[in-house]
Structure formats: structure tokens, C-alpha cells
Design a protein around this motif. Structure first.
Motif, PDB file in Angstrom:
ATOM      1  N   CYS A   8      38.128   3.840   7.133  1.00  0.00           N
ATOM      2  CA  CYS A   8      37.136   4.158   6.674  1.00  0.00           C
ATOM      3  C   CYS A   8      36.262   2.957   6.123  1.00  0.00           C
ATOM      4  O   CYS A   8      34.893   3.180   6.229  1.00  0.00           O
ATOM      5  CB  CYS A   8      37.352   5.133   5.410  1.00  0.00           C
ATOM      6  N   CYS A  11      33.900   2.019   8.832  1.00  0.00           N
ATOM      7  CA  CYS A  11      33.190   3.042   9.264  1.00  0.00           C
ATOM      8  C   CYS A  11      31.985   3.354   8.264  1.00  0.00           C
ATOM      9  O   CYS A  11      30.796   2.638   8.669  1.00  0.00           O
ATOM     10  CB  CYS A  11      33.990   4.586   9.493  1.00  0.00           C
ATOM     11  N   GLY A  12      32.199   3.836   7.327  1.00  0.00           N
ATOM     12  CA  GLY A  12      30.999   4.177   6.243  1.00  0.00           C
ATOM     13  C   GLY A  12      30.084   5.445   6.675  1.00  0.00           C
ATOM     14  O   GLY A  12      28.869   5.637   6.128  1.00  0.00           O
ATOM     15  N   CYS A  14      30.053   8.655   6.780  1.00  0.00           N
ATOM     16  CA  CYS A  14      29.743   9.837   5.809  1.00  0.00           C
ATOM     17  C   CYS A  14      29.103   9.289   4.682  1.00  0.00           C
ATOM     18  O   CYS A  14      28.726  10.429   3.711  1.00  0.00           O
ATOM     19  CB  CYS A  14      31.039  10.762   5.925  1.00  0.00           C
ATOM     20  N   LEU A  19      25.765  10.479   9.175  1.00  0.00           N
ATOM     21  CA  LEU A  19      26.249  11.992   9.317  1.00  0.00           C
ATOM     22  C   LEU A  19      25.570  13.028   8.292  1.00  0.00           C
ATOM     23  O   LEU A  19      25.622  14.084   8.638  1.00  0.00           O
ATOM     24  CB  LEU A  19      27.821  11.792   9.211  1.00  0.00           C
ATOM     25  N   CYS A  81      36.509  13.265   8.515  1.00  0.00           N
ATOM     26  CA  CYS A  81      35.938  13.853   9.464  1.00  0.00           C
ATOM     27  C   CYS A  81      37.028  13.970  10.509  1.00  0.00           C
ATOM     28  O   CYS A  81      38.216  13.654  10.084  1.00  0.00           O
ATOM     29  CB  CYS A  81      35.111  12.602   9.997  1.00  0.00           C
ATOM     30  N   PHE A 169      33.285  13.876  14.667  1.00  0.00           N
ATOM     31  CA  PHE A 169      33.123  13.656  13.345  1.00  0.00           C
ATOM     32  C   PHE A 169      33.088  15.050  12.802  1.00  0.00           C
ATOM     33  O   PHE A 169      33.855  15.080  11.755  1.00  0.00           O
ATOM     34  CB  PHE A 169      32.135  12.673  13.055  1.00  0.00           C
TER      35      PHE A 169
END
Ligand code: SF4
Ligand code: SF4
Length: 181
Positions: A8, A11-12, A14, A19, A81, A169
Motif C-alpha cells: 500500500c 501504491c496509494g 485508492c 481509483l 483492492c 483493483f
């Protein structure tokens, strides 16, 4: 730090407006507290009213940690996700999950570059909002004709990103309504 947390933090997507374009608050969320912590919480005039704040989220830090982690809304607590779930369940390895995240981030970065070239420079707007503004400008004939090739590239890139997002996702329960997708 465990592998899921590392995923996570790499990523980030969400939280950063890629997204989702809003975080919806529910009755169990402390809207006043989140507002006091600097999040621009608003209540719509619709029936029923929707309480939410926009993404990219103002609580997302540069290192992709959450500034209001202890108070984060239910939507944030509950969203996992597909890539995250698959890695956690052992259906894919964490290195494979990381590759999916990096691929999605590369595609999202490319989309933002194209949007920038088309004059959609507001980095505080969610990706889909920026894309829809560019689309409206082109369809209304207000766009510079010289931008036609860039818009065509953007549309194709958005299509590919949307496929990836829905395959890897969003999960069925988490797929945002049309105004957010
Ligand atoms: S999109 Fe998935 S991997 Fe990325 S930060 Fe959100 S839950 Fe983690
Ligand atoms: S409140 Fe925290 S977890 Fe929720 S979108 Fe913002 S940064 Fe992400």
C-alpha cells in the motif's frame, strides 16, 4: 512493516484520486473530527444527503501514509483492492502484486501527463474529473484542433487504465458508481 503495508505504501491509488474521486462518510464516521483535521467535508443537497470529501485526499502524505489513520472513515478501513486481497490470500505473490501496482501507477502517471498537455493542470482534481473536463471541451468543439492526437492518445490510455482497474483493483462490492468511475 509487513508485505501488505509495503504494498500500500508503494501504491496509494485508492487515496490519490486515481481509483476514486471522493470518500463517502457514513453515520459511524466522525465528520466533525475529520473536518477539524483539515479535510474539506461537505454535505450534498440531494435526498438523501451525501457527506463526503474529495480525492486526492488531503490526508495522504508524501510517503503515502495517512495523516488521519486512526480516524479514517469506514470506506477507507474497509476498502481492499483486488491486488491486495489476492496477495493477502496467497493467490498471487507480493512481488507480483507490486508489479501490478507499479504498472497501474505508470499508466496513471501517463494519463496525468497527457491531461497536463491538454491544459488540465489541476493536480487537486481526481483523474476521472480531469478526464471528463477534457472530454467535454473536445466534444463541445472548444479544444484546440492541434490537441486532437493527444486527446485520442488520452482516450485510449484511459480505456486501458479502466480495464486494468476493473480487472485488478475494484472488486464487485467496491466498484464506484458511474459518477466516480
Ligand atoms: S489500491 Fe490496493 S494496494 Fe493500492 S493502496 Fe489501495 S488497497 Fe493498497
Ligand atoms: S483518509 Fe487516509 S485512508 Fe482515507 S483516503 Fe485519505 S489518506 Fe486514504
Amino acid at each position: 512493516m509487513n508485505s501488505a503495508q509495503q504494498l500500500c505504501l508503494a501504491c496509494g491509488l485508492c487515496c490519490d484520486g486515481t481509483l476514486f474521486n471522493h470518500v463517502r462518510l457514513g453515520p459511524e464516521d466522525d465528520a466533525k473530527r475529520l473536518k477539524a483535521q483539515g479535510l474539506p467535508v461537505t454535505v450534498s443537497r440531494t435526498k438523501p444527503p451525501v457527506t463526503r470529501f474529495p480525492q486526492p485526499c488531503g490526508a495522504l502524505c508524501v510517503d503515502r501514509t495517512c495523516r488521519v489513520y486512526a480516524d479514517r472513515p469506514r470506506q477507507c478501513r474497509s476498502f481492499e483492492c483486488g491486488v491486495y486481497k489476492d496477495a493477502l490470500a496467497g493467490r498471487i505473490s507480493f512481488p507480483a502484486a507490486l508489479r501490478s501496482v507499479r504498472k497501474a501507477r505508470r499508466q496513471a502517471d501517463h494519463l496525468r501527463q497527457l491531461l497536463h498537455q491538454l491544459g488540465e493542470t489541476d493536480e487537486q482534481s481526481a483523474l476521472t474529473d480531469r478526464f471528463q473536463r477534457a472530454q467535454r471541451r473536445v466534444e463541445s468543439g472548444k479544444a484546440d484542433p492541434a490537441d486532437g492526437d493527444t486527446y485520442a492518445e488520452l482516450s485510449l490510455a484511459m480505456h486501458h487504465f479502466s480495464l486494468l482497474a476493473h480487472q485488478k483493483f475494484y472488486t464487485r462490492a467496491d466498484t464506484p458508481p458511474p459518477e466516480q468511475a
